[in-house]
Design an enzyme around this catalytic site. Structure first.
Site, PDB file in Angstrom:
ATOM      1  N   HIS A  37      10.480  -5.182  -8.822  1.00 48.54           N
ATOM      2  CA  HIS A  37      10.064  -4.536 -10.036  1.00 48.54           C
ATOM      3  C   HIS A  37      11.329  -4.729 -11.222  1.00 48.54           C
ATOM      4  O   HIS A  37      10.776  -5.012 -12.318  1.00 48.54           O
ATOM      5  CB  HIS A  37      10.148  -2.853  -9.917  1.00 48.54           C
ATOM      6  CG  HIS A  37       8.898  -2.532  -9.193  1.00 48.54           C
ATOM      7  ND1 HIS A  37       9.286  -1.878  -7.829  1.00 48.54           N
ATOM      8  CD2 HIS A  37       7.574  -2.215  -9.200  1.00 48.54           C
ATOM      9  CE1 HIS A  37       8.190  -1.746  -7.214  1.00 48.54           C
ATOM     10  NE2 HIS A  37       7.167  -1.735  -8.054  1.00 48.54           N
ATOM     11  N   GLN A  61      -6.764   4.670  -7.267  1.00 48.73           N
ATOM     12  CA  GLN A  61      -6.553   3.640  -6.577  1.00 48.73           C
ATOM     13  C   GLN A  61      -6.547   3.401  -5.170  1.00 48.73           C
ATOM     14  O   GLN A  61      -6.281   2.611  -4.540  1.00 48.73           O
ATOM     15  CB  GLN A  61      -5.749   2.728  -7.395  1.00 48.73           C
ATOM     16  CG  GLN A  61      -4.310   2.759  -7.058  1.00 48.73           C
ATOM     17  CD  GLN A  61      -3.450   1.940  -8.010  1.00 48.73           C
ATOM     18  OE1 GLN A  61      -3.359   1.930  -9.134  1.00 48.73           O
ATOM     19  NE2 GLN A  61      -2.516   0.867  -7.299  1.00 48.73           N
ATOM     20  N   ASP A 150       0.665  -9.129  -5.758  1.00 49.68           N
ATOM     21  CA  ASP A 150      -0.749  -8.653  -5.703  1.00 49.68           C
ATOM     22  C   ASP A 150      -1.439  -9.416  -6.824  1.00 49.68           C
ATOM     23  O   ASP A 150      -1.888  -9.220  -7.662  1.00 49.68           O
ATOM     24  CB  ASP A 150      -0.414  -7.072  -6.607  1.00 49.68           C
ATOM     25  CG  ASP A 150       0.512  -6.098  -5.687  1.00 49.68           C
ATOM     26  OD1 ASP A 150      -0.127  -5.746  -4.475  1.00 49.68           O
ATOM     27  OD2 ASP A 150       1.224  -5.636  -5.955  1.00 49.68           O
ATOM     28  N   GLN A 153      -4.919  -8.188  -7.742  1.00 47.11           N
ATOM     29  CA  GLN A 153      -4.726  -7.240  -8.745  1.00 47.11           C
ATOM     30  C   GLN A 153      -4.416  -8.054 -10.302  1.00 47.11           C
ATOM     31  O   GLN A 153      -5.040  -7.892 -10.968  1.00 47.11           O
ATOM     32  CB  GLN A 153      -3.550  -6.480  -8.487  1.00 47.11           C
ATOM     33  CG  GLN A 153      -3.195  -5.549  -9.617  1.00 47.11           C
ATOM     34  CD  GLN A 153      -2.134  -4.563  -9.376  1.00 47.11           C
ATOM     35  OE1 GLN A 153      -2.396  -3.609  -8.615  1.00 47.11           O
ATOM     36  NE2 GLN A 153      -0.710  -4.930  -9.803  1.00 47.11           N
ATOM     37  N   SER A 185       8.349  -5.247  -1.202  1.00 48.29           N
ATOM     38  CA  SER A 185       7.314  -4.019  -1.490  1.00 48.29           C
ATOM     39  C   SER A 185       7.670  -2.788  -1.355  1.00 48.29           C
ATOM     40  O   SER A 185       8.685  -2.428  -0.398  1.00 48.29           O
ATOM     41  CB  SER A 185       6.198  -4.386  -0.525  1.00 48.29           C
ATOM     42  OG  SER A 185       5.314  -3.157  -0.394  1.00 48.29           O
ATOM     43  N   SER A 186       7.381  -1.932  -2.088  1.00 51.25           N
ATOM     44  CA  SER A 186       7.674  -0.512  -1.880  1.00 51.25           C
ATOM     45  C   SER A 186       7.336  -0.021  -0.577  1.00 51.25           C
ATOM     46  O   SER A 186       7.843   1.080  -0.166  1.00 51.25           O
ATOM     47  CB  SER A 186       7.000   0.414  -2.727  1.00 51.25           C
ATOM     48  OG  SER A 186       7.512  -0.036  -4.077  1.00 51.25           O
ATOM     49  N   ARG A 187       6.433  -0.496   0.135  1.00 52.20           N
ATOM     50  CA  ARG A 187       5.812  -0.229   1.431  1.00 52.20           C
ATOM     51  C   ARG A 187       6.697  -0.590   2.436  1.00 52.20           C
ATOM     52  O   ARG A 187       6.584  -0.336   3.690  1.00 52.20           O
ATOM     53  CB  ARG A 187       4.244  -0.610   1.695  1.00 52.20           C
ATOM     54  CG  ARG A 187       3.590   0.440   0.875  1.00 52.20           C
ATOM     55  CD  ARG A 187       2.003  -0.006   1.212  1.00 52.20           C
ATOM     56  NE  ARG A 187       1.141   0.939   0.586  1.00 52.20           N
ATOM     57  CZ  ARG A 187       0.269   0.697  -0.541  1.00 52.20           C
ATOM     58  NH1 ARG A 187       0.422  -0.375  -1.362  1.00 52.20           N
ATOM     59  NH2 ARG A 187      -0.430   1.600  -1.100  1.00 52.20           N
TER      60      ARG A 187
HETATM   61  O1  PAF Z   1       1.019  -2.801  -8.744  1.00 54.44           O
HETATM   62  C1  PAF Z   1       0.900  -1.340  -8.895  1.00 54.44           C
HETATM   63  O2  PAF Z   1       2.134  -0.654  -8.588  1.00 54.44           O
HETATM   64  C2  PAF Z   1      -0.214  -0.680  -9.229  1.00 54.44           C
HETATM   65  O3  PAF Z   1      -1.488  -1.080  -8.913  1.00 54.44           O
HETATM   66  C3  PAF Z   1      -0.367  -0.693 -11.012  1.00 54.44           C
HETATM   67  C4  PAF Z   1      -0.499  -2.104 -11.502  1.00 54.44           C
HETATM   68  C5  PAF Z   1       1.120   0.071 -11.596  1.00 54.44           C
HETATM   69  C6  PAF Z   1      -1.405   0.281 -11.356  1.00 54.44           C
HETATM   70  O4  PAF Z   1      -1.415   1.567 -10.738  1.00 54.44           O
END
Ligand code: PAF
Length: 291
Positions: A37, A61, A150, A153, A185-187
């Site tokens: 991030h 989501q 992602d 996404q 990844s946060s996970r």
């Molecule tokens: O990738 C993410 O962290 C989320 O899917 C996002 C783009 C912030 C939308 O909630």
């Protein structure tokens, strides 16, 4: 760095910046910030005069059996991580502020969400498109930065922006990886030490497919079945492994140009995703690039 929790506060800030002729970059996040991030934030500060980071664990989501309630939340830690990176504002709205009791609008795409993660996470991309459209309306950024881990996404958001004529430039940022190749990844923090040791096999499998494609392998079904076998042997339960068109995400039968190789697989209770673009005749880059 100003922390704002309401939409009117955010609008007042961005209105003042725009009136001063300044450009704005947005980095949408769900918090639990890691180095990946922070790289998006640094990229954002190269794109525009002002940087806004949104931190919002978006309920729309997550599916009913997904990790919404246990998704890591640490606003204080996130604010500390962002300090000194040139962030002008953090938007951390409440769920009620984003979705009032009468909320009833959806943002749905017809095709892109029907592939890859959308096969099992059926409402996920509608929720992502909805919240990102809202964030774009609230912040009205000139640019927005998204990480390529992602991939689907990013394609959904790019298509939404094109379809709805949203005046925002989508900046694709390469995936940041741990030294052993695992995509950040946060996970990842959910992984047990034993699973963490196995996790780099996910990216190694993608790279093996990219190397095979570089060397002339073109039978997508065979590439997928060999990749799945490798993942299963390592202890993964694959959700999908796909060789597909990088734009439409439609499955490819015979590889004849660049293809997206995308995977989602479970290790224990943790679902990991990753991807790369494989190109015939072109070996993948260094084994563990910085991104
Ligand atoms: O990738 C993410 O962290 C989320 O899917 C996002 C783009 C912030 C939308 O909630």
């Amino acid at each position: 760095m100003t922390v704002v929790t309401t939409i009117p506060q955010m609008r007042a800030l961005t209105r003042a910046w725009r009136q001063a002729g300044e450009t704005i970059a947005l980095v949408p996040t769900m918090g639990a910030l890691h180095a990946g991030h922070l790289a998006l934030v640094e990229a954002a500060s190269r794109e525009c005069d002002r940087v806004v980071v949104s931190i919002f664990v978006n309920p729309t989501q997550f599916g009913p059996n997904e990790d919404f309630t246990r998704y890591p939340r640490d606003l204080d830690g996130d604010l500390r991580a962002l300090t000194g990176l040139g962030v002008d504002a953090v938007l951390a709205p409440s769920a009620d502020g984003m979705y009032g009791p009468a909320f009833q609008t959806s943002v749905e795409l017809a095709h892109l969400p029907k592939h890859l993660c959308g096969l099992t996470r059926t409402n996920h991309f509608g929720g992502v498109a909805l919240v990102v459209a809202k964030l774009f309306n609230i912040v009205q950024p000139d640019a927005a930065v998204f990480g390529m881990k992602d991939y689907q996404q990013v394609r959904v958001i790019e298509q939404m922006v094109a379809d709805l004529d949203q005046d925002v430039r989508i900046v694709r940022h390469p995936t940041l990886r741990e030294p052993d190749g695992l995509a950040m990844s946060s996970r990842n923090r959910y992984l047990s030490p034993a699973d963490r040791a196995v996790a780099p096999t996910l990216y190694a499998t993608l790279r093996a497919i990219a190397e095979a494609v570089a060397g002339g392998a073109n039978d997508a079904a065979r590439l997928v079945s060999e990749g799945r076998a490798r993942l299963e042997t390592a202890g993964f339960v694959p959700d999908y492994l796909a060789v597909c068109d990088p734009d439409t995400l439609d499955d490819v039968v015979t590889v004849a140009g660049p293809v997206l190789v995308a995977v989602a697989a479970r290790l224990g209770a943790t679902r990991l995703i990753d991807n790369l673009v494989a190109v015939p005749g072109v070996a993948p880059g260094p084994a563990h690039p910085a991104h």
